[in-house]
Design a protein around this motif. Structure first.
Motif, short mmCIF file in Angstrom:
data_model
loop_
_atom_site.label_atom_id
_atom_site.label_comp_id
_atom_site.label_asym_id
_atom_site.label_seq_id
_atom_site.Cartn_x
_atom_site.Cartn_y
_atom_site.Cartn_z
N SER A 1 13.97 16.21 -1.54
CA SER A 1 15.31 15.98 -1.01
C SER A 1 16.33 16.67 -1.89
CB SER A 1 15.63 14.49 -0.92
OG SER A 1 15.80 13.94 -2.22
N VAL A 2 17.36 17.20 -1.25
CA VAL A 2 18.49 17.81 -1.93
C VAL A 2 19.73 17.20 -1.31
CG1 VAL A 2 19.72 19.96 -2.41
CG2 VAL A 2 17.22 19.95 -2.33
N GLY B 1 0.80 -1.22 0.00
CA GLY B 1 0.00 0.00 0.00
C GLY B 1 0.82 1.26 0.00
N SER B 2 2.12 1.15 -0.02
CA SER B 2 3.00 2.31 -0.05
C SER B 2 3.44 2.59 -1.49
CB SER B 2 4.23 2.06 0.83
OG SER B 2 5.00 0.99 0.30
N ILE B 3 4.22 3.67 -1.67
CA ILE B 3 4.79 3.96 -2.98
C ILE B 3 6.30 4.11 -2.85
CG2 ILE B 3 2.71 5.06 -3.92
CD1 ILE B 3 4.10 7.77 -3.47
N SER B 4 6.99 3.89 -3.96
CA SER B 4 8.42 4.10 -4.04
C SER B 4 8.67 5.04 -5.21
CB SER B 4 9.15 2.78 -4.26
OG SER B 4 8.97 1.93 -3.15
N PHE B 5 9.67 5.92 -5.08
CA PHE B 5 9.91 6.92 -6.12
C PHE B 5 11.33 7.45 -6.05
CE2 PHE B 5 8.26 9.03 -2.39
CZ PHE B 5 9.07 10.15 -2.24
N GLY B 6 11.78 8.08 -7.14
CA GLY B 6 13.05 8.78 -7.17
C GLY B 6 14.18 8.01 -7.82
N ALA C 1 21.19 12.02 -14.81
CA ALA C 1 21.93 13.26 -15.04
C ALA C 1 20.99 14.41 -15.40
CB ALA C 1 22.96 13.07 -16.14
N ALA C 2 19.85 14.09 -16.03
CA ALA C 2 18.88 15.11 -16.44
C ALA C 2 17.56 14.90 -15.70
CB ALA C 2 18.64 15.03 -17.95
N LYS C 3 16.86 16.00 -15.44
CA LYS C 3 15.60 15.96 -14.71
C LYS C 3 14.56 15.14 -15.49
CE LYS C 3 14.39 19.75 -12.76
NZ LYS C 3 13.85 21.08 -12.47
N SER C 4 13.89 14.24 -14.79
CA SER C 4 12.82 13.43 -15.37
C SER C 4 11.57 13.60 -14.54
CB SER C 4 13.22 11.96 -15.41
OG SER C 4 14.29 11.75 -16.29
N LYS C 5 10.41 13.51 -15.21
CA LYS C 5 9.12 13.68 -14.53
C LYS C 5 8.22 12.51 -14.88
CE LYS C 5 9.23 18.67 -15.30
NZ LYS C 5 8.50 19.79 -15.87
N THR D 1 14.94 15.44 -5.66
CA THR D 1 13.79 14.55 -5.86
C THR D 1 12.61 15.22 -5.18
OG1 THR D 1 15.12 12.54 -5.96
CG2 THR D 1 12.81 12.27 -5.34
N LYS D 2 11.49 15.33 -5.92
CA LYS D 2 10.31 16.02 -5.38
C LYS D 2 9.06 15.20 -5.69
CE LYS D 2 8.14 20.55 -5.23
NZ LYS D 2 8.23 21.94 -5.62
N LEU D 3 8.15 15.10 -4.72
CA LEU D 3 6.89 14.38 -4.89
C LEU D 3 5.74 15.29 -4.50
CD1 LEU D 3 5.49 11.56 -5.43
CD2 LEU D 3 5.54 11.28 -2.94
N GLU D 4 4.70 15.32 -5.33
CA GLU D 4 3.46 16.04 -5.04
C GLU D 4 2.30 15.06 -5.13
OE1 GLU D 4 3.18 19.15 -7.94
OE2 GLU D 4 4.71 20.37 -6.97
N ARG D 5 1.28 15.28 -4.29
CA ARG D 5 0.04 14.50 -4.36
C ARG D 5 -1.09 15.48 -4.57
NH1 ARG D 5 -0.42 11.91 0.66
NH2 ARG D 5 -1.61 13.68 1.38
#
Length: 136
Positions: A59-60, A14-19, A24-28, A47-51
């Motif tokens: 995170s930086v 029920g969780s999510i994983s991301f990042g 080397a280049a920003k991906s969305k 790394t950025k997450l929005e809901r």
């Protein structure tokens, strides 16, 4: 753990994983999960997450996050990265939270009117670090 190559994925618990901090280049990527729209932006610098267009995680430098789970009074996840990271979480406004990093108390942190909670995590040389933030 390694980076999440698909940028964001649902887990069986029920969780999510991301990042993916190896990029080397920003991906969305945008993904619908349990009726919510999640957007992840990631690469080696951030790394950025929005809901539903609301801030959840940043995170930086960039990190990989596994088993990110939000409950009524807590947030839990495992994080990995090539170096120490500053993590910002979107929490409730003007609320105190207890933070645990690898099971050790990192103290209490109070959010301001924006509800952002900031913590530092030592990642260099470790596979993953567990983070738990609980409403005090």
């Amino acid at each position: 753990m390694a980076a999440v190559k698909e940028l964001i994925r649902a887990e069986e618990d029920g969780s999510i994983s991301f990042g993916d901090y190896e990029l080397a280049a920003k991906s969305k990527r945008q993904e619908e999960y349990q009726g919510d729209i999640y957007k992840v932006k990631t690469f080696r610098e951030i790394t950025k997450l929005e809901r539903n267009d609301l801030f959840v995680y940043e995170s930086v430098p960039g990190t990989a996050v596994e088993h990110f789970k939000v409950n009524a009074d807590s947030v839990e996840f495992r994080v990995e990265g090539p170096e120490d990271a500053q993590i910002t979480l979107g929490m409730e406004d003007d609320t105190e939270y207890l933070t645990l990093v690898d099971g050790v108390s990192a103290g209490a942190i109070k959010t301001g009117l924006g509800g952002k909670l900031v913590l530092s995590v030592e990642l260099g040389g470790k596979e993953t670090v567990s983070v738990k933030v609980v409403k005090a």
